[in-house]
Design a protein around this motif. Structure first.
Motif, PDB file in Angstrom:
ATOM      1  N   ALA A 287     -26.779 -43.587   3.661  1.00 56.62           N
ATOM      2  CA  ALA A 287     -26.514 -44.787   4.470  1.00 56.62           C
ATOM      3  C   ALA A 287     -26.092 -44.415   5.879  1.00 56.62           C
ATOM      4  CB  ALA A 287     -25.435 -45.630   3.799  1.00 56.62           C
ATOM      5  N   ALA A 288     -25.292 -43.362   6.003  1.00 54.59           N
ATOM      6  CA  ALA A 288     -24.850 -42.926   7.327  1.00 54.59           C
ATOM      7  C   ALA A 288     -26.023 -42.372   8.126  1.00 54.59           C
ATOM      8  CB  ALA A 288     -23.761 -41.865   7.195  1.00 54.59           C
ATOM      9  N   GLY A 289     -26.962 -41.719   7.475  1.00 56.82           N
ATOM     10  CA  GLY A 289     -28.132 -41.168   8.167  1.00 56.82           C
ATOM     11  C   GLY A 289     -29.067 -42.251   8.668  1.00 56.82           C
ATOM     12  N   ARG A 290     -29.120 -43.377   7.968  1.00 59.57           N
ATOM     13  CA  ARG A 290     -29.988 -44.478   8.398  1.00 59.57           C
ATOM     14  C   ARG A 290     -29.406 -45.211   9.602  1.00 59.57           C
ATOM     15  NH1 ARG A 290     -30.544 -45.843   2.684  1.00 59.57           N
ATOM     16  NH2 ARG A 290     -28.836 -47.276   3.081  1.00 59.57           N
ATOM     17  N   ALA A 291     -28.087 -45.217   9.705  1.00 60.22           N
ATOM     18  CA  ALA A 291     -27.447 -45.931  10.815  1.00 60.22           C
ATOM     19  C   ALA A 291     -27.709 -45.173  12.108  1.00 60.22           C
ATOM     20  CB  ALA A 291     -25.955 -46.053  10.552  1.00 60.22           C
ATOM     21  N   ARG A 292     -28.185 -45.844  13.112  1.00 60.75           N
ATOM     22  CA  ARG A 292     -28.541 -45.194  14.368  1.00 60.75           C
ATOM     23  C   ARG A 292     -27.374 -45.133  15.348  1.00 60.75           C
ATOM     24  NH1 ARG A 292     -32.200 -41.915  13.105  1.00 60.75           N
ATOM     25  NH2 ARG A 292     -33.879 -42.905  11.964  1.00 60.75           N
ATOM     26  N   HIS A 293     -26.389 -45.943  15.148  1.00 63.22           N
ATOM     27  CA  HIS A 293     -25.240 -45.943  16.049  1.00 63.22           C
ATOM     28  C   HIS A 293     -23.996 -45.582  15.253  1.00 63.22           C
ATOM     29  CE1 HIS A 293     -27.776 -47.750  19.075  1.00 63.22           C
ATOM     30  NE2 HIS A 293     -28.152 -48.652  18.189  1.00 63.22           N
ATOM     31  N   SER A 294     -22.904 -45.427  15.952  1.00 62.99           N
ATOM     32  CA  SER A 294     -21.650 -45.089  15.282  1.00 62.99           C
ATOM     33  C   SER A 294     -21.372 -46.148  14.213  1.00 62.99           C
ATOM     34  CB  SER A 294     -20.514 -45.053  16.301  1.00 62.99           C
ATOM     35  OG  SER A 294     -19.312 -44.750  15.653  1.00 62.99           O
ATOM     36  N   SER A 295     -21.072 -45.685  13.011  1.00 61.86           N
ATOM     37  CA  SER A 295     -20.852 -46.634  11.924  1.00 61.86           C
ATOM     38  C   SER A 295     -19.689 -46.187  11.050  1.00 61.86           C
ATOM     39  CB  SER A 295     -22.113 -46.773  11.082  1.00 61.86           C
ATOM     40  OG  SER A 295     -22.333 -45.576  10.361  1.00 61.86           O
ATOM     41  N   ARG A 296     -19.268 -47.109  10.218  1.00 59.97           N
ATOM     42  CA  ARG A 296     -18.183 -46.828   9.279  1.00 59.97           C
ATOM     43  C   ARG A 296     -18.599 -45.740   8.295  1.00 59.97           C
ATOM     44  NH1 ARG A 296     -17.963 -49.447   4.813  1.00 59.97           N
ATOM     45  NH2 ARG A 296     -16.209 -49.181   3.456  1.00 59.97           N
ATOM     46  N   GLU A 297     -19.849 -45.760   7.850  1.00 62.04           N
ATOM     47  CA  GLU A 297     -20.329 -44.759   6.896  1.00 62.04           C
ATOM     48  C   GLU A 297     -20.277 -43.360   7.494  1.00 62.04           C
ATOM     49  OE1 GLU A 297     -22.106 -47.560   7.518  1.00 62.04           O
ATOM     50  OE2 GLU A 297     -22.029 -48.630   5.599  1.00 62.04           O
ATOM     51  N   ARG A 298     -20.636 -43.248   8.769  1.00 62.11           N
ATOM     52  CA  ARG A 298     -20.602 -41.937   9.421  1.00 62.11           C
ATOM     53  C   ARG A 298     -19.177 -41.403   9.491  1.00 62.11           C
ATOM     54  NH1 ARG A 298     -25.051 -41.148  14.115  1.00 62.11           N
ATOM     55  NH2 ARG A 298     -26.843 -41.729  12.845  1.00 62.11           N
ATOM     56  N   GLU A 299     -18.239 -42.267   9.790  1.00 62.02           N
ATOM     57  CA  GLU A 299     -16.834 -41.843   9.844  1.00 62.02           C
ATOM     58  C   GLU A 299     -16.339 -41.423   8.461  1.00 62.02           C
ATOM     59  OE1 GLU A 299     -14.912 -41.182  12.477  1.00 62.02           O
ATOM     60  OE2 GLU A 299     -16.750 -41.580  13.591  1.00 62.02           O
ATOM     61  N   LEU A 300     -16.764 -42.149   7.429  1.00 58.17           N
ATOM     62  CA  LEU A 300     -16.370 -41.773   6.060  1.00 58.17           C
ATOM     63  C   LEU A 300     -16.932 -40.410   5.684  1.00 58.17           C
ATOM     64  CD1 LEU A 300     -16.748 -45.173   4.162  1.00 58.17           C
ATOM     65  CD2 LEU A 300     -14.631 -43.944   4.643  1.00 58.17           C
ATOM     66  N   VAL A 301     -18.211 -40.184   6.025  1.00 55.70           N
ATOM     67  CA  VAL A 301     -18.825 -38.879   5.739  1.00 55.70           C
ATOM     68  C   VAL A 301     -18.091 -37.783   6.493  1.00 55.70           C
ATOM     69  CG1 VAL A 301     -20.907 -37.474   6.086  1.00 55.70           C
ATOM     70  CG2 VAL A 301     -21.102 -39.787   5.158  1.00 55.70           C
TER      71      VAL A 301
END
Length: 187
Positions: free
Chosen positions: A88-102
């Motif tokens: 899910a974090a890889g699909r998000a193109r902008h800063s996202s909550r999933e990226r921060e969790l990862v």
């Protein structure tokens, strides 16, 4: 009267007489313990045994019902939730909550591995991760530092994968480096 009733009554009388002789020893002197008395006691036991066997023979056989065993539950494989989170974090193109969790989970794992494998303090492990000196893989280090250090332009182009984002490549490299470092220490 049927046989069961007579046999039960005789058994009760013999039991009462036996207890009476036990508690009042003078009653035992009234009876002589000869062969006839012992034979009568034996016949009484034989009648009682025959009654129990006959009653058991007439009782219908019933098998107990058992509950069905528990059905095995399908449980998720450990780490599946993290894989889903990375996807899910890889699909998000902008800063996202999933990226921060990862990022937070990989950072915590890297700290734990450094503390366990290299015997450094938690603070020192955080400093090494933030400086990018915790691994030899420049892309794994770049995941936490934000920039790739020590690679040539050719190396950067050769590892370019158009189907995956930079976040996916760097997070995968960081996860791989953490696992490899942990496995090396276990061997």
């Amino acid at each position: 009267m049927n046989f069961d009733t007579v046999a039960s009554a005789a058994g009760v009388v013999l039991i009462v007489v036996g207890f009476a002789m036990l508690f009042v020893p003078g009653l035992a002197g009234l009876f002589s313990a000869n062969e006839l008395f012992l034979s009568l006691v034996g016949v009484g036991f034989a009648l009682q045994t025959a009654r129990v066997v006959n009653g058991r023979r007439k009782t219908p056989y019933e098998q107990g019902e058992t509950d069905d065993p528990e059905v095995a539950q399908d449980l998720p494989t450990p780490g599946d939730d993290f894989d889903d989170l990375m996807e899910a974090a890889g699909r998000a193109r902008h800063s996202s909550r999933e990226r921060e969790l990862v990022r937070d989970r990989l950072h915590a794992a890297a700290v734990a591995v450094l503390v366990r494998t290299e015997g450094v303090s938690r603070e020192e492990a955080i400093e090494r991760i933030d400086a990018g000196t915790w691994t030899d893989d420049p892309y794994a280090a770049a995941f936490f530092t934000g920039s790739v250090e020590g690679t040539s332009f050719v190396q950067r182009v050769s590892l370019f994968d158009g189907s995956r984002s930079q976040f996916e490549r760097w997070s995968t490299a960081a996860a791989r480096a953490i696992v490899e470092q942990s496995e090396e220490a276990d061997q």
